[in-house]
Design an enzyme around this catalytic site. Structure first.
Site, mmCIF file in Angstrom:
data_model
loop_
_atom_site.group_PDB
_atom_site.id
_atom_site.type_symbol
_atom_site.label_atom_id
_atom_site.label_comp_id
_atom_site.label_asym_id
_atom_site.label_seq_id
_atom_site.Cartn_x
_atom_site.Cartn_y
_atom_site.Cartn_z
ATOM 1 N N SER A 1 34.453 29.938 76.152
ATOM 2 C CA SER A 1 34.937 29.361 74.665
ATOM 3 C C SER A 1 34.480 30.622 73.979
ATOM 4 O O SER A 1 34.849 30.347 72.546
ATOM 5 C CB SER A 1 34.605 28.168 74.472
ATOM 6 O OG SER A 1 35.188 27.212 75.161
ATOM 7 N N SER B 1 37.253 27.869 73.242
ATOM 8 C CA SER B 1 37.450 26.813 72.149
ATOM 9 C C SER B 1 37.094 27.355 70.865
ATOM 10 O O SER B 1 37.299 26.747 69.822
ATOM 11 C CB SER B 1 36.793 25.413 72.682
ATOM 12 O OG SER B 1 35.292 25.878 72.421
ATOM 13 N N LYS C 1 30.823 28.173 64.062
ATOM 14 C CA LYS C 1 31.684 27.194 64.659
ATOM 15 C C LYS C 1 31.195 25.596 64.292
ATOM 16 O O LYS C 1 29.960 25.466 64.356
ATOM 17 C CB LYS C 1 31.671 27.215 66.260
ATOM 18 C CG LYS C 1 32.435 26.448 67.080
ATOM 19 C CD LYS C 1 32.367 26.734 68.660
ATOM 20 C CE LYS C 1 33.364 26.175 69.428
ATOM 21 N NZ LYS C 1 33.124 26.477 70.793
#
Lengths: 469, 55
Positions: A180, A156, A80
């Protein structure tokens, strides 16, 4: 070549160690797939094609010379874009963070030390502050389970969920402050592991809320999550929350029997889920019973205050971490992120203390339950992935804010810090993945992984592939 | 009180009228949710330590 991107981490590592597959072949196959599909999927923010091929050639040379191989030797991975990678900006999914990082974050350094080859950095909800996983700057990652309707990928860590589900990377590292890792894993039909707070270093990962942030893997199997956790877990003096608890061999214990394990079913979360989600989790409980587990209904009474505690803690910490940036770049935040962050100014010190007291109660209640049972079972999400743009969802007879619904079952374990794994448990009538989560005692990821692996081995939900090329 | 907070924020961060209105609504929602924390008898509960879970 066509099947290489669908091999799991363990299969890739085994094939390379046996010289049946070269790291260069593996990396090329993934880069080709990224090149072919990611123009639509938007799962990557940056692709390090040249650096990945160089690293793959080095890994190949090491295989040839018989160099000692790490558990991820030659395995292509992605992180990420909240994780620092030396020489590359950590954009956090926003438009203005462009300064290259001076060094790798601890997780990336440990992945590389285990032999992994970094393919690139993955898309996310701006600043990791949103459970839908949308992104106006880099394009919202396309949930690969619906070829025609854009559905939320979950956030997320949305790029991580999409890349892993679509066969663009066998590992996408994510972070989890209110769900997330698990929300995108559930929306995209992958495994997602939020380890115990303190188990995996967050040093070099851009914070959202220090006391709630966790780093962990999204993979296509429980065994792969176990391999990755073994590579990245362990004390890191650079992270003040890092634990010195010993790291066991997570893979070695995976196939141990689960007969006799006691599982607590969080009945309230099941009852608050959409009927087809509730049915899938009930069915999963039956599978666990058939495996020899004892399943009983349990409750965390204070869980109904988890939203209020999350507001008091998460929003305050997020504002504190962003305030300096907001002063300099406030106009460059999306309106949604700017407004949500600044609205936390209405919180008081008293709110924070009350939130921490509720967190204390929740942690105590869960610890108490985990004296009676070994794992807690619940849905990951109360609904399958809704279309992008939806702000409310219908759950049975009630309408609920999508953001509140998406974190309804997940935020509890950010507050408590307990380890949780989520994995597919079937499909909705529209062909969308459904997901369950299993939580365990602090630092007992091994039991959570063992039970999840047994469930996964007894079912076939994880074998279905999404309808992408 | 929220009006004052929003006014100060608008000054500090050069917020638009749309920002101010949206933030005001969000603050109302936050206050409404956080007020639930006062439903619980918490006087004797020690606040959680952030790092308590870490041995």
């Amino acid at each position: 070549m066509n099947d290489i991107p669908w091999l799991g981490i363990r299969d890739l590592a085994r094939a390379m160690a046996a010289r049946q597959l070269s790291p260069v072949e593996a990396v090329r196959a993934h880069l080709e797939r990224i090149d072919r599909l990611d123009g639509r999927l938007h799962s990557f923010i940056a692709v390090f094609a040249d650096a990945a091929l160089d690293a793959a050639r080095s890994a190949e040379q090491a295989v040839v010379t018989g160099w000692s191989l790490g558990p991820l030797h030659g395995v292509p991975v992605a992180v990420k874009d909240l994780f620092a990678v030396r020489g590359s900006p950590t954009t956090a999914g926003c438009s203005f963070l462009k300064e290259p990082a001076a060094q790798d974050c601890t997780v990336v350094a440990r992945l590389r030390a285990a032999g992994a080859v970094l393919l690139g950095k993955l898309n996310l909800h701006e600043f990791a502050y949103g459970p839908e996983g949308v992104n106006v700057h880099f394009g919202t990652p396309w949930n690969p389970w619906d070829a025609t309707t854009p559905r939320i990928p979950g956030g997320s860590s949305s790029g991580s969920g999409v890349a892993v589900a679509a066969g663009l990377a066998p590992l996408g590292m994510g972070s989890d402050t209110g769900g997330s890792i698990r929300i995108p894993a559930a929306c995209c039909g992958t495994v997602g592991l939020k380890p115990t707070y303190g188990r995996v270093s967050r040093a070099g990962v851009l914070p959202l809320a220090w006391s709630l942030d966790h780093a962990g893997p999204l993979t296509r199997s429980v065994a792969d999550a176990a391999v990755v956790l073994g590579a990245i877990a362990g004390h890191d003096p650079a992270d003040p929350s890092s634990s010195t608890a010993p790291v066991p061999d997570y893979v070695a214990g995976l196939d141990a029997p689960v007969k006799g394990l006691r599982v607590g079913l969080l009945r309230e979360h099941v009852e608050q889920a959409a009927p087809e989600v509730a049915a899938a989790v009930e069915q999963a409980a039956e599978v666990l019973k058939q495996l020899g587990c004892e399943v009983q209904d349990v409750a965390v009474p204070t869980a109904r205050y988890s939203l209020a505690a999350s507001y008091a803690i998460l929003a305050a910490e997020a504002l504190a971490s962003h305030e300096p940036l907001l002063h300099r770049h406030g106009a460059q935040y999306t309106a949604d992120a700017r407004r949500r962050l600044l609205a936390a100014r209405c919180l008081t010190a008293g709110d924070r203390i009350q939130g921490e007291r509720v967190r204390s109660l929740i942690r105590t209640e869960i610890n108490s339950l985990l004296q009676r049972v070994d794992c807690l079972l619940s849905p990951t999400l109360p609904v399958p992935a809704p279309p992008v743009g939806v702000t409310e969802v219908q759950i049975g007879s009630r309408r609920e804010s999508l953001r509140v619904a998406l974190t309804a079952c997940t935020r509890l374990f950010n507050l408590s810090g307990h380890p949780v794994i989520c994995l597919p448990c079937g499909f909705s009538s529209e062909g969308l993945p459904l997901s369950l989560q299993l939580a365990g005692r602090a630092f007992d990821e091994a039991t959570v992984l063992r039970l999840a692996h047994a469930y996964e081995s007894a079912t076939d939900g994880h074998r279905r592939r999404p309808p992408v090329g | 009180m929220l009006d004052y907070l929003v006014r100060d924020l608008a000054h500090e961060f050069a917020l638009s009228a749309e920002d101010r209105a949206a933030i005001h609504q969000m603050m109302l929602r936050i206050r409404e949710v956080v007020a639930q924390l006062n439903e619980l008898p918490l006087t004797d509960v020690e606040p959680a330590s952030v790092y308590k879970v870490v041995p």
